[in-house]
Design an enzyme around this catalytic site. Structure first.
Site, mmCIF file in Angstrom:
data_model
loop_
_atom_site.group_PDB
_atom_site.id
_atom_site.type_symbol
_atom_site.label_atom_id
_atom_site.label_comp_id
_atom_site.label_asym_id
_atom_site.label_seq_id
_atom_site.Cartn_x
_atom_site.Cartn_y
_atom_site.Cartn_z
ATOM 1 N N TYR A 16 -3.234 -7.527 16.174
ATOM 2 C CA TYR A 16 -3.250 -6.620 15.020
ATOM 3 C C TYR A 16 -4.516 -5.766 15.041
ATOM 4 O O TYR A 16 -4.454 -4.547 14.866
ATOM 5 C CB TYR A 16 -3.159 -7.436 13.730
ATOM 6 C CG TYR A 16 -3.167 -6.605 12.460
ATOM 7 C CD1 TYR A 16 -2.001 -5.984 12.006
ATOM 8 C CD2 TYR A 16 -4.332 -6.442 11.709
ATOM 9 C CE1 TYR A 16 -2.004 -5.224 10.834
ATOM 10 C CE2 TYR A 16 -4.342 -5.687 10.538
ATOM 11 C CZ TYR A 16 -3.183 -5.086 10.104
ATOM 12 O OH TYR A 16 -3.183 -4.333 8.955
ATOM 13 N N ASN B 97 2.611 4.721 6.953
ATOM 14 C CA ASN B 97 2.063 3.498 6.382
ATOM 15 C C ASN B 97 2.728 2.235 6.925
ATOM 16 O O ASN B 97 2.110 1.174 6.948
ATOM 17 C CB ASN B 97 2.231 3.588 4.853
ATOM 18 C CG ASN B 97 2.157 2.232 4.188
ATOM 19 O OD1 ASN B 97 1.075 1.704 3.953
ATOM 20 N ND2 ASN B 97 3.314 1.641 3.890
ATOM 21 N N ILE C 45 0.837 -1.213 0.000
ATOM 22 C CA ILE C 45 0.000 0.000 0.000
ATOM 23 C C ILE C 45 0.870 1.261 0.000
ATOM 24 O O ILE C 45 0.536 2.261 -0.641
ATOM 25 C CB ILE C 45 -0.967 -0.043 1.204
ATOM 26 C CG1 ILE C 45 -2.042 -1.107 0.929
ATOM 27 C CG2 ILE C 45 -1.596 1.317 1.475
ATOM 28 C CD1 ILE C 45 -2.990 -1.376 2.078
ATOM 29 N N SER D 97 -4.438 2.923 8.551
ATOM 30 C CA SER D 97 -4.890 2.061 9.652
ATOM 31 C C SER D 97 -5.393 0.759 9.043
ATOM 32 O O SER D 97 -4.664 0.116 8.290
ATOM 33 C CB SER D 97 -5.947 2.787 10.479
ATOM 34 O OG SER D 97 -7.021 3.227 9.668
ATOM 35 N N LYS E 187 -4.740 -1.772 15.406
ATOM 36 C CA LYS E 187 -5.311 -0.890 14.377
ATOM 37 C C LYS E 187 -6.465 -0.044 14.940
ATOM 38 O O LYS E 187 -6.677 1.091 14.509
ATOM 39 C CB LYS E 187 -5.749 -1.703 13.165
ATOM 40 C CG LYS E 187 -4.567 -2.228 12.349
ATOM 41 C CD LYS E 187 -3.736 -1.078 11.762
ATOM 42 C CE LYS E 187 -2.594 -1.570 10.902
ATOM 43 N NZ LYS E 187 -1.818 -0.472 10.292
ATOM 44 N N SER F 292 -0.152 -7.147 -1.055
ATOM 45 C CA SER F 292 1.061 -6.608 -0.438
ATOM 46 C C SER F 292 1.914 -7.768 0.053
ATOM 47 O O SER F 292 1.475 -8.921 0.062
ATOM 48 C CB SER F 292 0.702 -5.698 0.738
ATOM 49 O OG SER F 292 0.263 -6.471 1.838
HETATM 50 P P1 NDP Z 1 3.801 -4.622 3.280
HETATM 51 O O1 NDP Z 1 4.435 -5.645 4.159
HETATM 52 O O2 NDP Z 1 3.929 -4.785 1.816
HETATM 53 O O3 NDP Z 1 4.308 -3.169 3.650
HETATM 54 C C1 NDP Z 1 4.746 -2.783 4.922
HETATM 55 C C2 NDP Z 1 5.931 -1.865 4.741
HETATM 56 O O4 NDP Z 1 6.295 -1.340 5.990
HETATM 57 C C3 NDP Z 1 7.130 -2.592 4.171
HETATM 58 O O5 NDP Z 1 7.617 -1.877 3.070
HETATM 59 C C4 NDP Z 1 8.125 -2.615 5.316
HETATM 60 O O6 NDP Z 1 9.443 -2.463 4.810
HETATM 61 C C5 NDP Z 1 7.695 -1.405 6.139
HETATM 62 N N1 NDP Z 1 7.986 -1.554 7.566
HETATM 63 C C6 NDP Z 1 7.572 -2.521 8.404
HETATM 64 N N2 NDP Z 1 8.074 -2.332 9.642
HETATM 65 C C7 NDP Z 1 8.843 -1.210 9.573
HETATM 66 C C8 NDP Z 1 9.652 -0.516 10.494
HETATM 67 N N3 NDP Z 1 9.785 -0.929 11.762
HETATM 68 N N4 NDP Z 1 10.292 0.594 10.071
HETATM 69 C C9 NDP Z 1 10.163 1.029 8.805
HETATM 70 N N5 NDP Z 1 9.437 0.396 7.877
HETATM 71 C C10 NDP Z 1 8.783 -0.715 8.252
HETATM 72 O O7 NDP Z 1 2.288 -4.624 3.732
HETATM 73 P P2 NDP Z 1 1.061 -3.638 3.429
HETATM 74 O O8 NDP Z 1 1.293 -2.816 2.253
HETATM 75 O O9 NDP Z 1 -0.134 -4.492 3.495
HETATM 76 O O10 NDP Z 1 1.075 -2.743 4.739
HETATM 77 C C11 NDP Z 1 1.078 -1.325 4.703
HETATM 78 C C12 NDP Z 1 0.111 -0.797 5.731
HETATM 79 O O11 NDP Z 1 -1.218 -1.109 5.308
HETATM 80 C C13 NDP Z 1 0.267 -1.442 7.118
HETATM 81 O O12 NDP Z 1 0.112 -0.451 8.104
HETATM 82 C C14 NDP Z 1 -0.875 -2.433 7.158
HETATM 83 O O13 NDP Z 1 -1.261 -2.740 8.463
HETATM 84 C C15 NDP Z 1 -1.931 -1.672 6.381
HETATM 85 N N6 NDP Z 1 -3.027 -2.477 5.868
HETATM 86 C C16 NDP Z 1 -2.823 -3.365 4.857
HETATM 87 C C17 NDP Z 1 -3.887 -4.063 4.331
HETATM 88 C C18 NDP Z 1 -3.742 -4.971 3.156
HETATM 89 O O14 NDP Z 1 -4.715 -5.657 2.803
HETATM 90 N N7 NDP Z 1 -2.603 -5.016 2.506
HETATM 91 C C19 NDP Z 1 -5.239 -3.942 4.887
HETATM 92 C C20 NDP Z 1 -5.335 -2.971 5.940
HETATM 93 C C21 NDP Z 1 -4.265 -2.272 6.401
HETATM 94 P P3 NDP Z 1 10.721 -3.088 5.559
HETATM 95 O O15 NDP Z 1 10.360 -4.505 5.895
HETATM 96 O O16 NDP Z 1 11.803 -2.967 4.551
HETATM 97 O O17 NDP Z 1 10.948 -2.242 6.757
#
Ligand code: NDP
Length: 294
Positions: free
Chosen positions: A191, A104, A29, A176, A195, A226
């Site tokens: 989780y 995000n 996302i 969120s 959220k 994702s």
């Molecule tokens: P991804 O795992 O693809 O993206 C999460 C990103 O966050 C990664 O690029 C990761 O990169 C980064 N990240 C995680 N932890 C850290 C950290 N401690 N510091 C810096 N960067 C961090 O998943 P999504 O795209 O799904 O998630 C993005 C957001 O969307 C989240 O908040 C998730 O809860 C929310 N969401 C997603 C949904 C979905 O269906 N996909 C539904 C509802 C909400 P790296 O590991 O390199 O740090």
């Protein structure tokens, strides 16, 4: 006839020359938000823990001529205040201000579906599969770090007010989840509780940071492709989620995952509409019409 020129979509939704930062902007996302902003002329800095992922996102998705830029600003663990301080310093050395912060970055948590009517079975399953450390980690990334990331960038956000680009209104978009609204644990209490806290935190920050003229809104996504949801991404960091994976849940009226375009529309709307503050927009394909919540 009165002119409607000022209402053209390319004007009212223009993010040309906006300076933006997306945490976790290299995948999922965050990458959708990054692509949307950059495609429409913004300079989008992305951060995350894995530098190679950020570099690959920028290489694979930088817009064609006439668009903006995707800039991997460097690794940052958003759960670390010192990493956030370094990130702010780094950005301040390149830009005088920030127009939009997208908090995000997020992680999923421990799973233990509470699918028994026996209290003993419920107890044993949850006790054995979830730890206090797992809960701490989910809350730290999905809630605490949203707070400190926003606070860290308040001065750079406020610095964007006025000047030659006025009127613009600095804002934060907190990603969120619909999981923070529903009363279904989806088998992951930690989780969903996190959220829920993220959503309330967004409202608190909106009310409290209003005096600094920084708007805070939140997007609650439904099912989007994702790394978190599909456990992988391709060589351009993008992920495919088959419609069947969503259909089998039985509670998604749209019968498919959300698209890049649908996330883009929500992000650009909240970035541009200066009259919206403290709102939560679910982009969930209608799930919250089916699953009890609020
Ligand atoms: P991804 O795992 O693809 O993206 C999460 C990103 O966050 C990664 O690029 C990761 O990169 C980064 N990240 C995680 N932890 C850290 C950290 N401690 N510091 C810096 N960067 C961090 O998943 P999504 O795209 O799904 O998630 C993005 C957001 O969307 C989240 O908040 C998730 O809860 C929310 N969401 C997603 C949904 C979905 O269906 N996909 C539904 C509802 C909400 P790296 O590991 O390199 O740090």
């Amino acid at each position: 006839m009165a002119s409607t020129h000022q209402l053209k979509v390319q004007d009212i939704f223009s993010v040309k020359d906006y300076v933006c930062l997306v945490t976790g902007g290299g995948t999922g996302i965050g990458l959708m938000a990054t692509q949307a902003l950059a495609a429409n002329g913004a300079k989008v800095y992305i951060t995350g823990r894995r530098m190679e992922v950020l570099e690959n996102a920028a290489k694979s998705h930088s817009p064609e001529e006439g668009g903006g830029q995707i800039i991997p600003i460097g690794p940052c663990d958003v759960t670390s205040k010192s990493d956030l301080e370094k990130l702010v310093k780094n950005l301040a050395s390149k830009e005088k201000y920030l127009n939009l912060l997208v908090t995000n970055a997020g992680i999923s948590g421990p799973k233990a579906p509470p699918d028994s009517a026996s209290a003993d079975e419920l107890h044993d399953k949850i006790w054995q599969n979830e730890s206090v450390e797992d809960w701490d980690s989910v809350l730290k990334t999905n809630v605490t770090s949203v707070y400190f990331s926003t606070v860290a960038f308040l001065p750079l956000l406020q610095a964007s007010i006025g000047g030659k680009f006025a009127p613009r209104s600095p804002s934060v978009i907190v990603i969120s989840s619909m999981s923070g609204i529903m009363r279904d644990s989806q088998g992951h209490f930690a989780y969903n509780a996190a959220k829920g806290a993220t959503i309330h935190l967004s409202k608190l920050m909106s009310a409290e940071f209003e005096k600094a003229e920084v708007r805070v809104n939140s997007i609650a996504p439904g099912y989007f492709p994702s790394e978190m949801t599909m456990k992988e991404s391709d060589d351009s960091n993008k992920t495919h989620m088959p419609a069947e994976k969503v259909q089998e849940k039985g509670h998604v009226p749209a019968n498919r995952p959300g698209s890049d375009e649908e996330m883009a529309q929500a992000v650009i709307f909240l970035c541009k509409n200066m009259y919206v503050n403290g709102e939560l927009i679910a982009v969930d394909g209608g799930v919250l019409n089916q699953v009890p919540g609020r």
